[in-house]
Design an enzyme around this catalytic site. Structure first.
Site, PDB file in Angstrom:
ATOM      1  N   GLN A 509      81.867 -65.815 -26.258  1.00  0.00           N
ATOM      2  CA  GLN A 509      80.503 -66.247 -26.025  1.00  0.00           C
ATOM      3  C   GLN A 509      80.433 -67.699 -25.555  1.00  0.00           C
ATOM      4  OE1 GLN A 509      77.606 -65.004 -25.712  1.00  0.00           O
ATOM      5  NE2 GLN A 509      76.522 -66.971 -25.611  1.00  0.00           N
ATOM      6  N   GLU A 510      81.254 -68.552 -26.137  1.00  0.00           N
ATOM      7  CA  GLU A 510      81.175 -69.977 -25.834  1.00  0.00           C
ATOM      8  C   GLU A 510      81.666 -70.312 -24.427  1.00  0.00           C
ATOM      9  OE1 GLU A 510      79.864 -72.452 -27.270  1.00  0.00           O
ATOM     10  OE2 GLU A 510      79.524 -71.873 -29.346  1.00  0.00           O
TER      11      GLU A 510
END
Length: 663
Positions: A509-510
């Protein structure tokens, strides 16, 4: 000699002297490539140090190397002040099918502008978003008698809510002296400045207003400072109101809605027929009225909201109403509100899930289970939650892409892909991504899928993920959710006693596995750590940390990131949802968001005030389940990671109840 003829002559010489390397004469062996990479690094270093003789000696050996254009580009870039037009044009023509041509052209135009070479600037100018360069072009047009073209350019530049570069002043003065600055254009820019919050610019511009209209600017500024003054400003005029008053009133009502929404509503009802508001102004006022009337669940506010025509704002308002009812456990009201949504919206995963939750809370278990099952065949946050409550398994729907090696090898012959791979191998990540973007920009979906598979084969995971997204293909889970740095992530997760699938989900996600990712806020690397946070974690671990550059090292970033995940998990008593929210938005904010009384985590997530954090939570929870499957672990239902949340209370696990097969 005409410079166009010079250009053709230079290209002719390049071709027949063997230095034209747009195409590779023959495939290079692995050993040759390895040697050329070494020479390229040495040549680049020599050029940077100003060792020109050594550079040219090395560059001559690299004429067949795919990255040879990068050496020529750098040499030209460093000597743009003295570069001949013919040499620049030769490069732009020879390498027009590379991102380098556009970059060099832009830098060259900037140089022409600085050197006031107006004729060349006009001849070779291309439209750009650089306002400073655009102003230089306008000045060049004025200086060569092309006034009408210049007037059109300056008017386009004028209509902005921001300050313009200093080098625009001369062009604007010329435009003004020609009588092109009308009061209408002046007010338009003042309006744009006020909408952008640039009051200093607006006040400066107001100095140019006619005397009979100058008083309107202080009036507007007073409404800006004290929005309730809008009523007095309105009544200051009779039936003959200045046209600008609609801007002032619209701005005042929009701001008043934030502080006194009921008063703003009453004034809106009075003024909306007296001014010819634009659709954008109406939308802004109504959006703020709905937003701030909804903040307090007062009876009178609800009545006012019911009277508002909801048109394009209906969706957002309906969602607020539904979750207000859900938060208060008014399940019948929530169900009724969901059933009033447009039919296509009711069948979205989000609303199917909350319809099921409402039915379940009302004791209508058979209907609830049927609704959950309708929603459980997909691969998203709501589908997984629905599966949990229905007691069914997750449908991950993995459909891997499959291509013959010959199909992928054909892409390796495309020059942009060849250059991208070489830059990737040499860890020139920014340039490599630029070449990749250039390579895929006009590809069909079928070609994009091959390109994604090729990137994954190279171990370039972020490009594989991005390219699949461009193709809108979501079902190859191995490509979309890679296990890059598996040994390191798993060992660090086990060392810190956290779920490795959760760590992988956060990385996915990051940064989508982009090792040199940087956010606007300054977060860096795979796990997007702020340098200050990384320094603190490293200090606690007694680990050496030399600053920002260390965060671009994969091992360091993962070690610190996983340790920080453990830290926020401990801070929130092992509550994975709250820890995930804290990783994204900060622990202090999460603490502010916690309710005094216990609240179901799925409800709390919907009420998180940051859109980014809400989406972040849902994706990380979903990705964690997928990564458990990818890692060969037992998939834990995500509802078991979502115990109730409460301020200043010990949080204990409490999985969502399942509805039995019998209902």
């Amino acid at each position: 000699m005409n410079h166009r003829i010079q250009t053709l002559l230079v290209i002719f010489i390049l071709v027949f002297s063997g230095t034209l390397s747009a195409a590779i004469k023959k495939p290079l062996s692995t050993e040759e490539l390895s040697e050329m990479r070494r020479l390229f690094v040495m040549a680049n270093s020599a050029l940077e140090r100003g060792q020109i003789s050594r550079y040219r000696h090395l560059a001559k050996k690299l004429e067949n190397y795919p990255l040879y254009p990068y050496l020529i580009y750098e040499e030209l870039r460093r000597n743009l002040k003295k570069a001949r037009t013919a040499d620049i044009q030769a490069f732009l023509t020879t390498y027009e099918d590379t991102p380098l041509a556009r970059k060099l052209h832009y830098r060259w135009l900037k140089t022409l502008a600085r050197q006031k070479r107006v004729n060349e600037l006009i001849e070779y100018y291309q439209t750009t978003s650089d306002k400073s360069l655009h102003c230089a072009y306008a000045r060049a047009l004025y200086s060569t008698g092309h006034s009408e073209r210049a007037h059109n350019i300056v008017e386009g530049l004028w209509l902005t809510g921001n300050s313009l570069p200093r080098n625009c002043d001369l062009a604007i003065r010329t435009w003004e002296k020609a009588g092109k600055l009308t009061q209408e254009l002046l007010w338009k820019r003042i309006h744009l400045a006020m909408r952008s919050g640039k009051t200093r610019l607006a006040k400066y511009l107001a100095k140019k207003l006619d005397k009979k209209e100058k008083y309107l600017m202080p009036l507007w500024l007073k409404v800006r400072r004290s929005p309730s003054f809008v009523a007095k400003a309105h009544h200051r005029f009779g039936d003959e109101k200045p046209a600008i008053m609609r801007w002032i009133v619209a701005d005042g009502l929009s701001r008043l809605a934030r502080k006194q929404p009921q008063l703003a509503y009453d004034l809106w009802q009075e003024y909306k027929t007296q001014y010819t508001f634009s659709p954008q102004q109406k939308a802004r006022i109504k959006r703020n009225l709905i937003r701030y009337l909804s903040k307090e669940n007062l009876v009178e506010n609800q009545k006012l909201l019911a009277k508002l025509a909801l048109n394009q704002h209906g969706k957002k308002f309906s969602e607020q109403q539904i979750f207000s009812a859900i938060t208060d456990h008014e399940w019948q009201l929530a169900l009724n509100s969901i059933e009033q949504l447009p039919k296509n919206q009711q069948h979205e995963p989000r609303w199917l899930y909350w319809r099921g939750r409402s039915l379940e809370a009302l004791g209508r278990l058979e209907e609830a289970r049927s609704t959950y099952l309708l929603n459980s065949d997909d691969r998203n946050y709501y589908s997984f939650l629905a599966s949990d409550r229905a007691g069914s398994n997750y449908h991950l729907a993995h459909r891997p892409l499959s291509f013959e090696q010959e199909e992928l090898s054909s892409l390796n012959k495309i020059p942009a892909f060849v250059r991208a791979r070489e830059l990737f191998v040499l860890e020139r990540q920014t340039k490599a991504r630029s070449e990749w973007q250039w390579a895929v920009k006009d590809m069909s979906k079928a070609e994009l899928l091959k390109a994604a598979s090729l990137a994954n084969q190279w171990g370039w995971y972020d490009r594989a993920i991005l390219t699949l997204a461009l193709a809108r293909y979501w079902d190859d889970l191995e490509l979309r959710f890679p296990l890059a740095h598996r040994k390191l992530v798993v060992s660090q997760a086990r060392r810190r006693e956290i779920n490795p699938a959760w760590a992988f989900a956060v990385i996915r996600q990051e940064s989508a596995f982009t090792p040199d990712a940087r956010s606007h806020a300054g977060a860096m690397g795979l796990m997007q750590l702020m340098p200050s946070t990384a320094r603190q974690v490293a200090r606690n671990l007694k680990m050496r940390f030399r600053g920002k550059r260390d965060l671009l090292d994969v091992k360091t970033n993962i070690s610190l990131g996983v340790s920080y995940l453990k830290k926020v998990q401990d801070r929130f008593d092992g509550h994975e949802v709250l820890a995930t929210a804290a990783y994204n938005a900060g622990g202090h904010r999460v603490k502010q968001w916690l309710p005094e009384d216990p609240q179901d985590a799925d409800i709390w997530i919907e009420m998180v005030p940051f859109d980014e954090t809400r989406g972040y939570l849902k994706r990380v929870l979903t990705y964690t389940a997928i990564y458990e499957q990818r890692l060969g672990m037992s998939t834990v239902p995500i509802s078991q990671r979502m115990p109730p949340v409460q301020l200043n209370k010990t949080l204990t696990s409490n999985s969502a109840p399942k509805i039995s097969q019998g209902g």
